[in-house]
Design a protein around this motif. Sequence first.
Motif, PDB file in Angstrom:
ATOM      1  N   ASP A 194     -42.843  24.900   5.527  1.00 52.41           N
ATOM      2  CA  ASP A 194     -43.173  23.545   5.069  1.00 52.41           C
ATOM      3  C   ASP A 194     -42.593  23.312   3.675  1.00 52.41           C
ATOM      4  N   ASN A 195     -42.670  22.064   3.238  1.00 51.34           N
ATOM      5  CA  ASN A 195     -42.295  21.770   1.850  1.00 51.34           C
ATOM      6  C   ASN A 195     -43.224  22.542   0.920  1.00 51.34           C
ATOM      7  N   GLY A 196     -42.641  23.114  -0.137  1.00 50.27           N
ATOM      8  CA  GLY A 196     -43.464  23.831  -1.105  1.00 50.27           C
ATOM      9  C   GLY A 196     -43.859  25.219  -0.653  1.00 50.27           C
ATOM     10  N   ALA A 197     -43.205  25.717   0.399  1.00 53.45           N
ATOM     11  CA  ALA A 197     -43.553  27.049   0.889  1.00 53.45           C
ATOM     12  C   ALA A 197     -42.859  28.150   0.095  1.00 53.45           C
ATOM     13  N   GLU A 245     -29.551  23.516   3.210  1.00 56.92           N
ATOM     14  CA  GLU A 245     -29.414  22.197   3.835  1.00 56.92           C
ATOM     15  C   GLU A 245     -28.029  21.606   3.585  1.00 56.92           C
ATOM     16  N   ALA A 246     -27.023  22.458   3.440  1.00 61.68           N
ATOM     17  CA  ALA A 246     -25.740  21.938   2.980  1.00 61.68           C
ATOM     18  C   ALA A 246     -24.889  21.404   4.118  1.00 61.68           C
ATOM     19  N   LEU A 247     -25.406  21.449   5.325  1.00 57.57           N
ATOM     20  CA  LEU A 247     -24.587  20.934   6.421  1.00 57.57           C
ATOM     21  C   LEU A 247     -24.461  19.420   6.338  1.00 57.57           C
ATOM     22  N   ALA A 248     -25.237  18.804   5.469  1.00 58.24           N
ATOM     23  CA  ALA A 248     -25.155  17.349   5.314  1.00 58.24           C
ATOM     24  C   ALA A 248     -24.283  17.003   4.114  1.00 58.24           C
ATOM     25  N   VAL A 249     -23.050  17.461   4.128  1.00 62.21           N
ATOM     26  CA  VAL A 249     -22.139  17.210   3.025  1.00 62.21           C
ATOM     27  C   VAL A 249     -21.123  16.153   3.428  1.00 62.21           C
ATOM     28  N   GLY A 250     -21.046  15.085   2.676  1.00 63.92           N
ATOM     29  CA  GLY A 250     -19.998  14.095   2.887  1.00 63.92           C
ATOM     30  C   GLY A 250     -20.094  13.376   4.225  1.00 63.92           C
ATOM     31  N   ASP A 251     -18.969  12.840   4.665  1.00 66.11           N
ATOM     32  CA  ASP A 251     -18.967  12.077   5.909  1.00 66.11           C
ATOM     33  C   ASP A 251     -18.866  13.016   7.113  1.00 66.11           C
ATOM     34  N   HIS A 266     -34.527  22.370   7.264  1.00 68.77           N
ATOM     35  CA  HIS A 266     -35.654  21.800   7.973  1.00 68.77           C
ATOM     36  C   HIS A 266     -35.293  21.553   9.428  1.00 68.77           C
ATOM     37  N   SER A 267     -33.998  21.674   9.739  1.00 67.62           N
ATOM     38  CA  SER A 267     -33.556  21.437  11.101  1.00 67.62           C
ATOM     39  C   SER A 267     -33.725  22.725  11.908  1.00 67.62           C
ATOM     40  N   LEU A 268     -34.801  22.798  12.653  1.00 69.65           N
ATOM     41  CA  LEU A 268     -35.050  24.013  13.437  1.00 69.65           C
ATOM     42  C   LEU A 268     -33.942  24.198  14.465  1.00 69.65           C
ATOM     43  N   TYR A 269     -33.367  23.071  14.895  1.00 68.73           N
ATOM     44  CA  TYR A 269     -32.272  23.147  15.850  1.00 68.73           C
ATOM     45  C   TYR A 269     -31.127  23.983  15.277  1.00 68.73           C
ATOM     46  N   HIS A 270     -30.749  23.684  14.014  1.00 69.45           N
ATOM     47  CA  HIS A 270     -29.643  24.422  13.411  1.00 69.45           C
ATOM     48  C   HIS A 270     -30.013  25.875  13.169  1.00 69.45           C
TER      49      HIS A 270
END
Lengths: 266, 419
Positions: free
Chosen positions: B71-74, B183-189, B215-219
């Motif tokens: 969770d957040n803050g874990a 969480e770096a998979l969300a870089v750029g376009d 946070h993406s359990l899928y990834h």
Amino acid sequence: MQTLLDEARTLCRLRALCWTLTRRETAARYAGTALGAAWAYAQPLLTVAAYYLVFDVVFAMRLGEGAPTRAVGTYLIAGMLPWMAFADALARAMASLVDAGPILQKNALPPMLFPARAVLASAVVFAPLLALLLLAYAPLHGFAPALLAYPLLVLLQVLLCALWGAALAILAAALRDTMQVVAFALSLGVFLSPVLFPAHLFPAGWAWALWLNPMTAWVGAYQTILLQGAWPAPAAWVGMAVWLALGALLLNLLLRRSRDQLTDWL
Amino acid sequence: MLLPSSTIESAPAGATTLKVSGLGKEYRLFQSPQQRLWSLLGGRRNYRSHWALRGVSLELKRGQCLGLIGDNGAGKSSLLKLLAGTMQPSEGQIARSGRVTAILELGAGFHPDFTGRQNLYFGGSLIGITAAQMQGLEAGIIAFAELHEAIDRPVKTYSSGMVVRLAFALVTAMEPELLIIDEALAVGDQHFQKKCVERIEAFRNNGCTILFCSHSLYHVQRLCDQALWLHQGSPRALGPTMEVVAAYEAHVRAQQRGAADAEPEPALAATGATAAPVGPAPEHAHLESVDLAGLLPASGGDCPRLGTPDLRITLRARTAAGERPHLAVMLEQAGGGIGITTAGTHVDGFAVQQSADGTWCASITFTGLPLHTGQYSVSAYLFDASGLVVYDEWKDCARFQQVFALSTPGLVRLPHHWS
């Protein structure tokens, strides 16, 4: 002293990075100006030139009996330039950790790199100016052998700034008020030193207070060498040793106690 | 395609890249900054301790990939920062071998007045790339970041995307032994995200050890062979990804149930027909429609009822020219967020077909939908060809009501027999 020695060893290993950071700090400070880093040299040079013109050329003011020289401007400059170097290095080093917060939180770097770089960046400006000062004053007494102590004085001053600058940087990280207090002390400190008035002009009962200023020992030694061509008095060397030792002890203590939390405070 | 790490045997077996024992991080909470100064000078314990992380021990061998969930803050970010070396531990040891690269927050240390190239050399020196090494790497970095002649312009003229591209290209210019990703998979376009994922995959296939926090359990399930679940600063579970993720999902559901009981149900927004969210620009890969067949019109404020025994969902999407995407759906109990099933074309090995108008289309049929009476929600996902980059997701984009006359307590009818 182990913590301090470890830290020094790490910095020594990272000296190439430290030098890169130093060059970058100087470049960043004057980014966007036409003259660039020349401004760093211009300001102290113009100040010193103004002292000389005002006190020695225009008004030709003279000091009284017992002073190491009669010309006020000549006397002022010998103490003022080292004081400016000290105040600049200390102020920059003190702010260095707080300023470097974003970089330190995102890169695995030893925090002490930043006070070291601040002192180096200041030394890069003032060391050549202090060398010029030596060349300008050397003919006054025919290149006396005591001039040989001058580079050692400059080196010890850099060490003083590094130790106390790093200690103040940690204190400033813990409590930001440190910066205000020290900035105030630096603006007043010049009066509590033999920079403006020869030490013998101070009231005898208050002469001890001069030694509360670390630069008293250095300024006295610079004046002895530059104005009289004599070796600095033993009291000056003792004063320097005491302030260096105090700085090392304090820094060692602060490093040990803040080791795991310093970056969190920035 | 990413190899499951058990198939990577090129690495010398047993070479430990990271060993952590008894790691803990204490934050000292002082009542005022003055107290902090007195503690520093006097050495007194005039503070309250908050342990953001305590008792973490783990060992990663070459080629392993560990997912960090919680969770957040874990304490996930604290652990990443400790391992990356940007934060010092209060107790415990960290032993790292070889080059460590952390993709935590990109773009730190760039000076806006200097050109991209100048920043490259300076930024490189901060992460241990010397000027001589940088001369060899420079061309590759500029090409990867797709900056071309912009590299000699001041960074302040860059778009935020350009800064992030340059930063990512810089930190990944040299192959590390340990890669730490937050969480770096969300870089750029989308286009650059894909390149980033491919580069990380290439590192992994070369035997790089990866620590991945998301946070993406899928990834996490897709990338990692081990997972660590942190809960309130302590490790709750460490082991094979599937087991740890399953345990964590159960915990999340329990939490959601608790929250749902406490709060009134939010008003139903979506209905059976697709209400398209504000669509992204047409040149990006995006979902165009999600349609459920056989819905009867809604009566009153309810959502529409499924009028056929089968549930058939048709997904339409557009991608950049020529890329065959993957599509997936998820069925959940409406409101409660209890997952029922997911299905994806990449998992099932189905090739999505392109229609004449250029859209990619796939229909999924749940024959004789074995759900009991209730309201259910549909989510749709659009993936890239590798199934790693999520181009678009429509969560809870359609709802329907299932009425099953012979409902008994429970959610689904499972095939069974009595004997």
